[in-house]
Design a protein around this motif. Structure first.
Motif, PDB file in Angstrom:
ATOM      1  N   TYR A 138       0.883  -1.187   0.103  1.00 10.38           N
ATOM      2  CA  TYR A 138      -0.023   0.092   0.048  1.00 10.38           C
ATOM      3  C   TYR A 138       0.883   1.209   0.116  1.00 10.38           C
ATOM      4  N   ALA A 139       1.895   1.186   0.694  1.00  9.53           N
ATOM      5  CA  ALA A 139       2.892   2.235   0.735  1.00  9.53           C
ATOM      6  C   ALA A 139       3.492   2.686  -0.559  1.00  9.53           C
ATOM      7  N   ALA A 140       3.732   1.603  -1.358  1.00  6.48           N
ATOM      8  CA  ALA A 140       4.246   1.694  -2.778  1.00  6.48           C
ATOM      9  C   ALA A 140       3.297   2.235  -3.755  1.00  6.48           C
ATOM     10  N   ASP A 141       2.029   1.871  -3.653  1.00 10.19           N
ATOM     11  CA  ASP A 141       0.949   2.332  -4.454  1.00 10.19           C
ATOM     12  C   ASP A 141       0.581   4.005  -4.024  1.00 10.19           C
ATOM     13  N   TRP A 142       0.560   4.220  -2.688  1.00 12.44           N
ATOM     14  CA  TRP A 142       0.422   5.678  -2.325  1.00 12.44           C
ATOM     15  C   TRP A 142       1.413   6.473  -3.102  1.00 12.44           C
ATOM     16  N   ASN A 143       2.839   6.056  -2.946  1.00 12.22           N
ATOM     17  CA  ASN A 143       3.870   6.714  -3.486  1.00 12.22           C
ATOM     18  C   ASN A 143       3.625   7.051  -4.945  1.00 12.22           C
TER      19      ASN A 143
END
Length: 275
Positions: free
Chosen positions: A85-90
């Motif tokens: 999810y962190a990679a998606d948000w970045n």
């Protein structure tokens, strides 16, 4: 002159109106009540306080509890889920920076534009001096949509419709069809499969104690049920039983990313991973 009339305790102002004559004679004077200025002599009950509103100190405390609850739930999520999810948000933040959009602009139109943007992005950012590799896989773009929507709801507390990403996924589906017709390949491809020969090498390195037996059991069970890591991690002893007909084990996978499933693990008929 204006007159006043008293009706059931309500004082109203009356305005004289001259009727239009029908027979050539002078019109009669009539009055009409102006209800817009009516005043009631009956005392009104005092205004009640909205039970959903609190004093500033209580409201600030409730907001703090909301943030603490979100952080607590996020902390207890699997590490791989948090990382994904962190990679998606970045990726969403990079898109917003290039398009000069605020990160909270998670809407149907912006998600469609986000899919178009992701479609032209490399699967992995190239290192300095290297050529870009294959473009992002459709499955990764679909996951990025989910990651952005989930993060916007949980972190930014946005009230998003259930079908907010419907048009974006429709666009992605159309692009996948074009990709398949053109024979294009994207992404890094599937990870190499774990084969028996790989497990034999792993088994040879395990210690000859109860920890080695534990790791060997987990590895062979993982292979037999073709389960994901989190599915194996959530298994309990009560979820594993011997088959009544002696054909191996019956494994009840209760926690799954897809759906709960009951899998049969056959007995080993050859010493494929014998120690």
């Amino acid at each position: 002159m204006a007159a006043t009339a008293h009706v059931s305790g309500i004082q109203t102002a009356q305005t004289p109106v001259r009727k239009k004559p029908h027979d050539g004679h002078s019109g009669e004077i009539a009055t009409t009540a102006d209800l817009s200025v009516a005043t009631s002599s009956t005392p009104r009950p005092p205004a009640t306080r909205d039970p959903a509103r609190f004093d500033p100190a209580t409201e600030a405390r409730l907001i703090q509890l909301d943030h603490e609850a979100t952080a607590h739930v996020e902390k207890n999520r699997p590490e791989r889920t948090r990382t994904g999810y962190a990679a998606d948000w970045n990726a969403w933040l990079r898109f917003c920076a290039e398009e000069d959009l605020p990160p909270a602009a998670v809407r149907s139109g912006t998600l469609v534009a986000f899919v178009e943007w992701c479609w032209h992005q490399p699967a992995r950012p190239p290192k300095p001096g290297q050529q870009p590799g294959k473009l992002t896989a459709p499955s990764t773009i679909d996951r990025r949509l989910s990651g952005v929507v989930v993060t916007a709801r949980r972190q930014l507390k946005l009230q998003l419709a259930e079908d907010v990403a419907e048009e974006a996924r429709a666009l992605l589906k159309a692009k996948v069809k074009e990709m398949e017709k053109a024979g294009e390949t994207r992404g890094q491809g599937p990870a190499p499969a774990l084969l028996v020969r790989h497990m034999e090498k792993i088994a040879a390195t395990l210690p000859r104690n109860r920890f080695g037996i534990r790791d060997l059991s987990l590895m062979t069970l993982h292979f037999a049920i073709a389960g994901r890591e989190h599915e194996l991690a959530y298994l309990r002893v009560r979820d594993i039983a011997e088959d009544p007909e002696g054909r191996g084990l019956i494994v009840d996978v209760r926690v799954s990313k897809v759906a709960p499933v009951r899998s049969r693990s056959p007995s080993a008929r050859a010493p494929t991973c014998a120690r």
